[in-house]
Design a protein around this motif. Structure first.
Motif, PDB file in Angstrom:
ATOM      1  N   PRO A 148      36.315 -60.532  59.703  1.00  0.00           N
ATOM      2  CA  PRO A 148      37.142 -59.379  60.098  1.00  0.00           C
ATOM      3  C   PRO A 148      36.279 -58.173  60.436  1.00  0.00           C
ATOM      4  O   PRO A 148      35.227 -57.959  59.823  1.00  0.00           O
ATOM      5  CB  PRO A 148      37.986 -59.111  58.838  1.00  0.00           C
ATOM      6  N   GLN A 149      36.706 -57.405  61.393  1.00  0.00           N
ATOM      7  CA  GLN A 149      36.001 -56.183  61.748  1.00  0.00           C
ATOM      8  C   GLN A 149      36.422 -55.056  60.816  1.00  0.00           C
ATOM      9  O   GLN A 149      37.454 -55.116  60.165  1.00  0.00           O
ATOM     10  CB  GLN A 149      36.295 -55.804  63.202  1.00  0.00           C
ATOM     11  N   GLU A 150      35.600 -54.028  60.757  1.00  0.00           N
ATOM     12  CA  GLU A 150      35.934 -52.853  59.961  1.00  0.00           C
ATOM     13  C   GLU A 150      36.967 -52.012  60.700  1.00  0.00           C
ATOM     14  O   GLU A 150      36.966 -51.950  61.927  1.00  0.00           O
ATOM     15  CB  GLU A 150      34.671 -52.016  59.705  1.00  0.00           C
ATOM     16  N   GLY A 151      37.838 -51.370  59.944  1.00  0.00           N
ATOM     17  CA  GLY A 151      38.813 -50.474  60.567  1.00  0.00           C
ATOM     18  C   GLY A 151      40.100 -50.398  59.773  1.00  0.00           C
ATOM     19  O   GLY A 151      40.360 -49.429  59.066  1.00  0.00           O
ATOM     20  N   TYR A 152      40.905 -51.449  59.852  1.00  0.00           N
ATOM     21  CA  TYR A 152      42.220 -51.425  59.218  1.00  0.00           C
ATOM     22  C   TYR A 152      42.112 -51.520  57.703  1.00  0.00           C
ATOM     23  O   TYR A 152      41.346 -52.323  57.166  1.00  0.00           O
ATOM     24  CB  TYR A 152      43.061 -52.588  59.732  1.00  0.00           C
ATOM     25  N   ARG A 153      42.871 -50.701  57.034  1.00  0.00           N
ATOM     26  CA  ARG A 153      43.090 -50.818  55.602  1.00  0.00           C
ATOM     27  C   ARG A 153      44.475 -50.272  55.306  1.00  0.00           C
ATOM     28  O   ARG A 153      44.804 -49.166  55.711  1.00  0.00           O
ATOM     29  CB  ARG A 153      42.043 -50.048  54.798  1.00  0.00           C
ATOM     30  N   PRO A 154      45.314 -51.049  54.608  1.00  0.00           N
ATOM     31  CA  PRO A 154      46.669 -50.577  54.324  1.00  0.00           C
ATOM     32  C   PRO A 154      46.639 -49.317  53.470  1.00  0.00           C
ATOM     33  O   PRO A 154      45.717 -49.139  52.656  1.00  0.00           O
ATOM     34  CB  PRO A 154      47.304 -51.741  53.546  1.00  0.00           C
ATOM     35  N   PRO A 155      47.630 -48.453  53.626  1.00  0.00           N
ATOM     36  CA  PRO A 155      47.721 -47.281  52.746  1.00  0.00           C
ATOM     37  C   PRO A 155      47.819 -47.729  51.290  1.00  0.00           C
ATOM     38  O   PRO A 155      48.461 -48.725  50.974  1.00  0.00           O
ATOM     39  CB  PRO A 155      49.019 -46.600  53.212  1.00  0.00           C
ATOM     40  N   GLU A 156      47.173 -47.001  50.414  1.00  0.00           N
ATOM     41  CA  GLU A 156      47.179 -47.375  48.996  1.00  0.00           C
ATOM     42  C   GLU A 156      48.596 -47.472  48.454  1.00  0.00           C
ATOM     43  O   GLU A 156      48.891 -48.253  47.555  1.00  0.00           O
ATOM     44  CB  GLU A 156      46.376 -46.357  48.184  1.00  0.00           C
ATOM     45  N   ALA A 157      49.499 -46.681  49.026  1.00  0.00           N
ATOM     46  CA  ALA A 157      50.879 -46.652  48.523  1.00  0.00           C
ATOM     47  C   ALA A 157      51.606 -47.973  48.708  1.00  0.00           C
ATOM     48  O   ALA A 157      52.557 -48.273  47.993  1.00  0.00           O
ATOM     49  CB  ALA A 157      51.659 -45.541  49.212  1.00  0.00           C
ATOM     50  N   VAL A 158      51.168 -48.779  49.671  1.00  0.00           N
ATOM     51  CA  VAL A 158      51.881 -50.031  49.921  1.00  0.00           C
ATOM     52  C   VAL A 158      51.118 -51.256  49.425  1.00  0.00           C
ATOM     53  O   VAL A 158      51.621 -52.373  49.517  1.00  0.00           O
ATOM     54  CB  VAL A 158      52.203 -50.216  51.422  1.00  0.00           C
ATOM     55  N   LEU A 159      49.893 -51.044  48.917  1.00  0.00           N
ATOM     56  CA  LEU A 159      49.178 -52.175  48.342  1.00  0.00           C
ATOM     57  C   LEU A 159      49.855 -52.576  47.045  1.00  0.00           C
ATOM     58  O   LEU A 159      50.111 -51.748  46.173  1.00  0.00           O
ATOM     59  CB  LEU A 159      47.718 -51.802  48.061  1.00  0.00           C
ATOM     60  N   ARG A 160      50.157 -53.849  46.929  1.00  0.00           N
ATOM     61  CA  ARG A 160      50.910 -54.310  45.768  1.00  0.00           C
ATOM     62  C   ARG A 160      50.052 -54.319  44.506  1.00  0.00           C
ATOM     63  O   ARG A 160      48.852 -54.534  44.546  1.00  0.00           O
ATOM     64  CB  ARG A 160      51.466 -55.706  46.029  1.00  0.00           C
ATOM     65  N   GLU A 161      50.723 -54.130  43.372  1.00  0.00           N
ATOM     66  CA  GLU A 161      50.051 -54.162  42.085  1.00  0.00           C
ATOM     67  C   GLU A 161      49.791 -55.604  41.663  1.00  0.00           C
ATOM     68  O   GLU A 161      50.367 -56.539  42.207  1.00  0.00           O
ATOM     69  CB  GLU A 161      50.929 -53.472  41.030  1.00  0.00           C
ATOM     70  N   GLY A 162      48.909 -55.777  40.697  1.00  0.00           N
ATOM     71  CA  GLY A 162      48.636 -57.102  40.153  1.00  0.00           C
ATOM     72  C   GLY A 162      49.740 -57.533  39.218  1.00  0.00           C
ATOM     73  O   GLY A 162      50.874 -57.040  39.265  1.00  0.00           O
ATOM     74  N   LEU A 163      49.429 -58.445  38.313  1.00  0.00           N
ATOM     75  CA  LEU A 163      50.400 -59.003  37.383  1.00  0.00           C
ATOM     76  C   LEU A 163      51.050 -57.897  36.569  1.00  0.00           C
ATOM     77  O   LEU A 163      50.392 -57.088  35.944  1.00  0.00           O
ATOM     78  CB  LEU A 163      49.707 -59.989  36.437  1.00  0.00           C
ATOM     79  N   GLN A 164      52.383 -57.835  36.570  1.00  0.00           N
ATOM     80  CA  GLN A 164      53.124 -56.847  35.815  1.00  0.00           C
ATOM     81  C   GLN A 164      54.223 -57.553  35.028  1.00  0.00           C
ATOM     82  O   GLN A 164      54.999 -58.317  35.579  1.00  0.00           O
ATOM     83  CB  GLN A 164      53.770 -55.815  36.762  1.00  0.00           C
ATOM     84  N   LEU A 165      54.291 -57.284  33.724  1.00  0.00           N
ATOM     85  CA  LEU A 165      55.377 -57.787  32.894  1.00  0.00           C
ATOM     86  C   LEU A 165      56.075 -56.592  32.277  1.00  0.00           C
ATOM     87  O   LEU A 165      55.456 -55.568  31.988  1.00  0.00           O
ATOM     88  CB  LEU A 165      54.860 -58.721  31.798  1.00  0.00           C
ATOM     89  N   ALA A 166      57.383 -56.737  32.049  1.00  0.00           N
ATOM     90  CA  ALA A 166      58.179 -55.616  31.571  1.00  0.00           C
ATOM     91  C   ALA A 166      57.737 -55.174  30.181  1.00  0.00           C
ATOM     92  O   ALA A 166      57.573 -55.990  29.278  1.00  0.00           O
ATOM     93  CB  ALA A 166      59.647 -56.018  31.561  1.00  0.00           C
ATOM     94  N   GLY A 167      57.586 -53.861  30.007  1.00  0.00           N
ATOM     95  CA  GLY A 167      57.350 -53.300  28.691  1.00  0.00           C
ATOM     96  C   GLY A 167      55.923 -53.390  28.205  1.00  0.00           C
ATOM     97  O   GLY A 167      55.247 -54.379  28.414  1.00  0.00           O
ATOM     98  N   PRO A 168      55.466 -52.340  27.528  1.00  0.00           N
ATOM     99  CA  PRO A 168      54.094 -52.320  27.021  1.00  0.00           C
ATOM    100  C   PRO A 168      53.954 -52.975  25.651  1.00  0.00           C
ATOM    101  O   PRO A 168      52.843 -53.128  25.158  1.00  0.00           O
ATOM    102  CB  PRO A 168      53.795 -50.823  26.943  1.00  0.00           C
TER     103      PRO A 168
END
Length: 330
Positions: free
Chosen positions: A168-188
């Motif tokens: 891939p060439q350099e240039g495109y990077r999605p906005p941080e706001a739309v990059l999905r989070e990793g593994l998430q489970l409900a509640g701490p």
């Protein structure tokens, strides 16, 4: 489309593959100029090199099948995955046939020319047709359908499958706001089970440490979880989450997948096992029906394990002996 965008990379791979196909066609013409009794070994060696480059198309297909198709299915579009995946498998079979044919010893130039005009030309034509369909049908469909979030997921997951002939060439990077989070489970809070209590951090670490890969398909036949081990046997990306498991397999395997799920759901069977040779490893694949305490079907658990080394064990080991190199302690 900016450089480095998944569409840009995919398109550049198509161009690179076409360049290999053009070189193959030119090589085929050189075969035709040989007398039937001439030595064709130099051309055969060149042919093997070009085929080796063409085999890189597997990475291209993997990203298409597991990322592009997956995101289109989220928008209710299943046609490309049903049709193109089957054609991809046909191309894979043709490439294997050609690779096997090119290992034959003692063929005359006339016999090599016959191979050129059968398997050789069939391979080139099949790949050319697929490249045309991808460029003229698949990519425009994706560009008009997929969202910025979809492209972010494809961009983020693509390195898991690798690149075909070009980087891939350099240039495109999605906005941080739309990059999905990793593994998430409900509640701490800690997760309380009937046999103990684990924190979320501990549970995630356990899944990552297990010497086998897990994938869970819920009662609606959707992939909802997979473990992230250090060396997964079959690549998985978050794009597969929420996808119908039938869409995660090539068309020729869907009948078997459906039969397993139907047997598990009905209670007719609880376990299905397969074992295959995969890239020099012996892989054991098991499917288990998962039920709650009342016998209600919750889904299917896939357990995939590389048992190559296990099959080689003999006798007993009762004394401590480490097989891995020691880690330096700071």
């Amino acid at each position: 489309v900016p450089p480095g965008h998944p569409v840009d990379t995919f398109r550049r791979e198509i161009w690179a593959l076409r360049s290999v196909l053009l070189q193959m066609r030119q090589l085929y013409q050189r075969f035709d100029h040989l007398d039937d009794g001439e030595d064709a070994s130099a051309l055969v060696l060149e042919w093997r090199g070009l085929l080796n480059q063409l085999m890189d198309i597997e990475k291209h297909f993997q990203r298409k099948e597991h990322l592009f198709f997956s995101r289109l299915e989220q928008h209710g579009i299943t046609g490309p995955s049903k049709v193109m995946w089957g054609k991809d498998d046909e191309i894979r079979a043709l490439l294997r046939d050609l690779a096997q044919a090119l290992q034959q010893p003692g063929l005359t130039a006339g016999e090599w020319k016959a191979l050129v005009h059968t398997v050789g030309e069939t391979v080139v034509k099949a790949v050319e047709e697929m490249m045309y369909k991808e460029e003229q049908i698949l990519l425009p469909l994706c560009m008009s359908t997929l969202t910025e979030e979809d492209w972010a997921e494809i961009w983020q997951s693509s390195p898991l499958y690798g690149w075909c002939l070009v980087e891939p060439q350099e240039g495109y990077r999605p906005p941080e706001a739309v990059l999905r989070e990793g593994l998430q489970l409900a509640g701490p809070d800690a997760i309380r089970l009937s046999t103990g209590v684990l924190t979320l951090e501990q549970l995630a670490a356990i899944f990552s440490t297990l010497p086998f890969d897990l994938t869970f398909v819920d009662a609606d036949d959707r992939v909802v979880f997979f473990s992230e081990g250090r060396q997964r046997i079959f690549a998985r990306s978050r794009a597969v989450l929420g996808r119908k498991v039938q869409h995660c397999h090539p068309p020729k395997s869907v009948e078997v997948v459906d039969r397993i799920l139907q047997d598990f759901r009905s209670g007719r069977h609880d376990v299905a096992e397969f074992w295959i040779n995969f890239r020099g490893r012996f892989v054991h694949i098991r499917y288990f029906a998962v039920h709650d305490r009342d016998g209600r079907y919750l889904g299917t658990l896939e357990v995939t394990q590389d048992v190559t080394q296990i099959r080689q064990l003999e006798g007993e080991r009762r004394l401590l002996q480490y097989d891995d190199a020691p880690t330096e302690v700071q």
